[in-house]
Design a protein around this motif. Structure first.
Motif, mmCIF file in Angstrom:
data_model
loop_
_atom_site.group_PDB
_atom_site.id
_atom_site.type_symbol
_atom_site.label_atom_id
_atom_site.label_comp_id
_atom_site.label_asym_id
_atom_site.label_seq_id
_atom_site.Cartn_x
_atom_site.Cartn_y
_atom_site.Cartn_z
ATOM 1 N N MET A 1 49.615 25.578 49.431
ATOM 2 C CA MET A 1 50.360 24.314 49.502
ATOM 3 C C MET A 1 51.846 24.620 49.738
ATOM 4 S SD MET A 1 50.650 21.339 46.674
ATOM 5 C CE MET A 1 48.902 21.048 46.513
ATOM 6 N N SER A 2 52.436 23.907 50.704
ATOM 7 C CA SER A 2 53.870 24.145 50.963
ATOM 8 C C SER A 2 54.680 23.641 49.767
ATOM 9 C CB SER A 2 54.291 23.405 52.235
ATOM 10 O OG SER A 2 54.262 22.023 51.987
ATOM 11 N N GLU A 3 55.935 24.126 49.676
ATOM 12 C CA GLU A 3 56.809 23.734 48.562
ATOM 13 C C GLU A 3 56.995 22.221 48.529
ATOM 14 O OE1 GLU A 3 59.292 24.628 45.281
ATOM 15 O OE2 GLU A 3 57.714 25.705 46.290
ATOM 16 N N ALA A 4 57.143 21.635 49.757
ATOM 17 C CA ALA A 4 57.366 20.185 49.835
ATOM 18 C C ALA A 4 56.117 19.419 49.411
ATOM 19 C CB ALA A 4 57.768 19.799 51.241
ATOM 20 N N GLY A 39 59.984 16.078 46.032
ATOM 21 C CA GLY A 39 60.863 15.421 46.991
ATOM 22 C C GLY A 39 60.328 14.094 47.507
ATOM 23 N N GLU A 40 59.132 13.736 47.113
ATOM 24 C CA GLU A 40 58.533 12.492 47.593
ATOM 25 C C GLU A 40 59.067 11.301 46.793
ATOM 26 O OE1 GLU A 40 54.019 10.646 48.194
ATOM 27 O OE2 GLU A 40 54.436 12.081 46.596
ATOM 28 N N SER A 41 59.219 10.190 47.474
ATOM 29 C CA SER A 41 59.566 8.975 46.727
ATOM 30 C C SER A 41 58.365 8.037 46.761
ATOM 31 C CB SER A 41 60.807 8.300 47.324
ATOM 32 O OG SER A 41 60.600 7.969 48.665
ATOM 33 N N THR A 200 66.173 17.178 46.016
ATOM 34 C CA THR A 200 64.741 17.402 46.238
ATOM 35 C C THR A 200 63.910 17.047 45.009
ATOM 36 O OG1 THR A 200 64.858 19.742 45.684
ATOM 37 C CG2 THR A 200 65.015 19.181 48.042
ATOM 38 N N ALA A 201 64.329 15.971 44.349
ATOM 39 C CA ALA A 201 63.577 15.476 43.194
ATOM 40 C C ALA A 201 62.653 14.351 43.653
ATOM 41 C CB ALA A 201 64.535 14.949 42.135
#
Lengths: 230, 419
Positions: A1-4, A39-41, A200-201
């Motif tokens: 899984m990527s960091e993002a 980082g997702e909203s 990146t929260a």
């Protein structure tokens, strides 16, 4: 899984029940599942009383669920001690409340630093970060002001800076614009999204406002104790 | 600094203000309690010390007494005087007589003294020189077998003046009267008066020579006891026990009584009085502690949402409780500090304050006559200061426990929802 794409917060089959005034059992959350990536909203909408705030309390472990589990940044919460839960909460989660919840005895800078103090991190780097965050929210000239002297929008901006001081993975915002006029609410919402992207929260936003909800990367609705993706 | 202490201090002394009103009230309550306790204890110590000093000054360190008349006292006197611990010794005889000056009668205590030895044991010369210059002022040289010296207030009660001839009746004369003998009083001329500063003594004591007293009481060459003055630094109580063991070993039928033993009951009540006062004054600190409990309980109610916030920020319930405990401890520490400062200040200016108060009621003379002191005596005791401080801190800490437990028991989610 990527960091993002890494999941920083997950709720699995969460159940929460309350006793009604007549002794009946009200199931507010009924196997709710949700996962938020770094980082997702994410915005959560739902009718009043649908359990949005309860969900935030449960995933932050301020209120314990009657079933299911919660995962913070890879840590399954029920498996760690209460001391560890408190420490991890302050490291992983940041909170923004509708009613700001600032301490009236502390000035703006002290309010922001309070979150770092509780984590036991108080030094020059934290003070510089607090000043930097307050500068980003446009309060660089109000550091020594008491909350009582600030407008509602300014108070909420202090609360956003406080929520971000410990570099949390997830920011939980419960109706952050509920007490603000339209224009101020718009500014605060923009600031919140912008800062979360910068830090990146992940952002979990509970709101009634459909326009604000649409600004999030993903929108869900809480209904009947479960989430429906929109 | 732990954040719980930081937050406690911030809640007591918020940014931009000197202190919060409610905290100020609590601190003042503790301060007043500590002040009152320390002032009362220190003044009571002072009174106690002054009274002890006066007892020591007017009494012998040790008295050697017997249930019977001591006839072979001269060898005993020499033996006692030869001891390393003894500075001086004097024989005495004492009792009650009836005294008349004209038609004014009185029943005073009369003491027969050895003219050459008395002044070495008792401060009798000081008592004589205390008397203001007048025809009634005298020295021990003025006393002989035809004269008597009276306490200044006794002389006043008898309306006696210099040269007055006093008639003395003794219990021995009553015995003679029973046998139908003619009852003739012993006549003694007033040589002068003494003033010890103690009303009980000055109003009820007469001094005659030992020979006169032996004659009045039919003692022959006997006496009632020997008074000892010890050298500086000798413990009277310890020495009296040593002497008693010595007399018991030799089979001498006398008792050695130290001034402490002789005044044991009085000194016990003096000490008891101090601790009873302490006990009563404790209630002031209790009330102050209760006000801390009330203030902090209201604070828990007002800050319910902030308590929820602390949990959201990562605080554990124990740390939340500690915040409120720290507040009560801080109130206690500051209150005790201010109380000690206030007490020292009040005690320093005590005489100025009491003068002003007595002046208001025009009662200076009554005060000095009653107590016989120039001002309010004080004796600072570190033990009392430590005791009061520790006790108050303990109470104020306990006062914070109840609200602290209430705060710790709040459920964070419910606390955040509170209005």
């Amino acid at each position: 899984m990527s960091e993002a794409g890494r999941s920083v917060l997950a709720a699995r089959e969460v159940v929460k029940k309350f006793s009604g005034p007549d002794g009946s059992v009200i199931e507010v959350l009924n196997g709710a599942n949700l996962s938020v990536s770094q980082g997702e909203s994410l915005s959560i909408r739902g009718e009043s009383g649908s359990g949005k705030s309860t969900f935030l309390n449960v995933i932050s472990w301020l209120d314990q669920p009657d079933g299911g589990s919660v995962v913070w940044d890879g840590t399954e919460v029920p498996r760690i001690s209460s001391r560890e839960i408190a420490r991890r909460r302050s490291e992983v989660l940041g909170f923004v409340f509708q009613s700001y919840c600032l301490m009236p005895e502390l000035d703006v800078l002290e309010n922001v630093l309070m979150a770092a103090r509780v984590l036991g991190r108080i030094g020059r780097p934290e003070k510089e970060r607090a000043e930097n965050l307050l500068c980003q929210v446009g309060l660089q000239d109000r550091l020594k002001q008491l909350p009582g002297k600030l407008s509602g929008g300014e108070r909420q901006r202090v609360a956003i800076a406080r929520a971000l001081i410990n570099r949390p993975s997830v920011l939980l915002a419960d109706e952050p614009t509920g007490n603000l006029d339209e224009k101020t609410a718009d500014t605060v919402m923009e600031l919140l999204l912008h800062l979360c992207r910068d830090e990146t929260a992940a952002l979990v936003l509970v709101t009634h406002n459909p326009l604000f909800a649409k600004r999030a990367d993903r929108q869900v609705t809480l209904s009947g104790g479960r989430f429906n993706d929109q | 600094m732990p954040w719980s202490l930081y937050l406690a201090l911030k809640q007591l002394f918020p940014t931009g203000r000197i202190f919060s009103f409610y905290s100020g009230i609590s601190i003042v309550g503790v301060m007043l309690g500590v002040m009152v306790l320390l002032i009362v204890q220190t003044v009571m110590n002072g009174f106690g010390d002054k009274i002890r000093e006066n007892i020591v000054a007017r009494d012998a360190d040790i008295r050697i007494v017997s249930n019977n008349i001591l006839y072979d006292w001269k060898d005993l006197l020499i033996e006692l005087e030869a001891r390393d611990s003894v500075l001086a010794a004097t024989p005495y005889a004492e009792g009650v007589v009836m005294m008349k000056n004209g038609q004014v009668p009185f029943m005073p205590f009369i003491r027969g003294i050895h003219l050459d030895r008395e002044a070495k044991v008792f401060p009798v010369e000081g008592f004589l020189s205390n008397v203001p210059l007048s025809e009634l002022r005298c020295t021990l040289d003025d006393l002989d077998d035809e004269k008597i010296i009276l306490g200044v207030d006794l002389a006043a009660s008898l309306q006696a003046s210099a040269g007055s001839v006093l008639e003395i009746f003794t219990p021995l004369m009553l015995e003679k009267a029973k046998q139908d003998e003619v009852l003739l009083p012993r006549e003694l001329e007033l040589a002068g008066v003494f003033q010890s500063g103690w009303y009980e003594v000055d109003s009820n004591t007469a001094i005659v020579t030992l020979r006169v007293m032996q004659e009045l009481y039919g003692l022959g060459r006997g006496i009632h006891g020997i008074a000892l003055k010890l050298k500086d630094g000798v413990d009277a109580e310890l020495e009296s026990r040593v002497l008693q063991e010595h007399f018991d070993e030799k089979g001498v039928p006398v008792r050695a009584l130290s001034w402490l033993k002789k005044n044991e009951s009085f000194l016990f009540f003096l000490n008891m009085e101090k601790w009873v006062m302490f006990f009563i004054m404790i209630f002031i600190v209790l009330v102050a502690s209760f006000s801390i409990t009330v203030t902090l309980s209201v604070s828990v109610l007002r800050k319910t949402r902030e308590i929820g916030l602390l949990a959201a920020l990562g605080a554990r319930s124990g740390q939340v409780a500690m915040t409120f405990c720290m507040q009560s401890i801080s109130i206690g520490v500051i209150g005790v500090g201010l109380g000690i400062g206030g007490a020292l200040l009040a005690l320093h200016y005590r005489n100025a304050v009491i003068q002003a108060l007595l002046g208001l009621f025009n009662a200076q003379d009554s005060f000095y006559q009653l107590y016989g002191f120039e001002g309010i005596p004080v004796a600072y005791s570190i033990r009392d200061f430590v005791l009061v401080s520790v006790f108050t801190l303990l109470l104020t800490t306990l006062a914070g426990l109840l609200p602290a437990i209430r705060a710790a028991r709040l459920k964070p989610a419910e606390a955040l929802r509170s209005e």
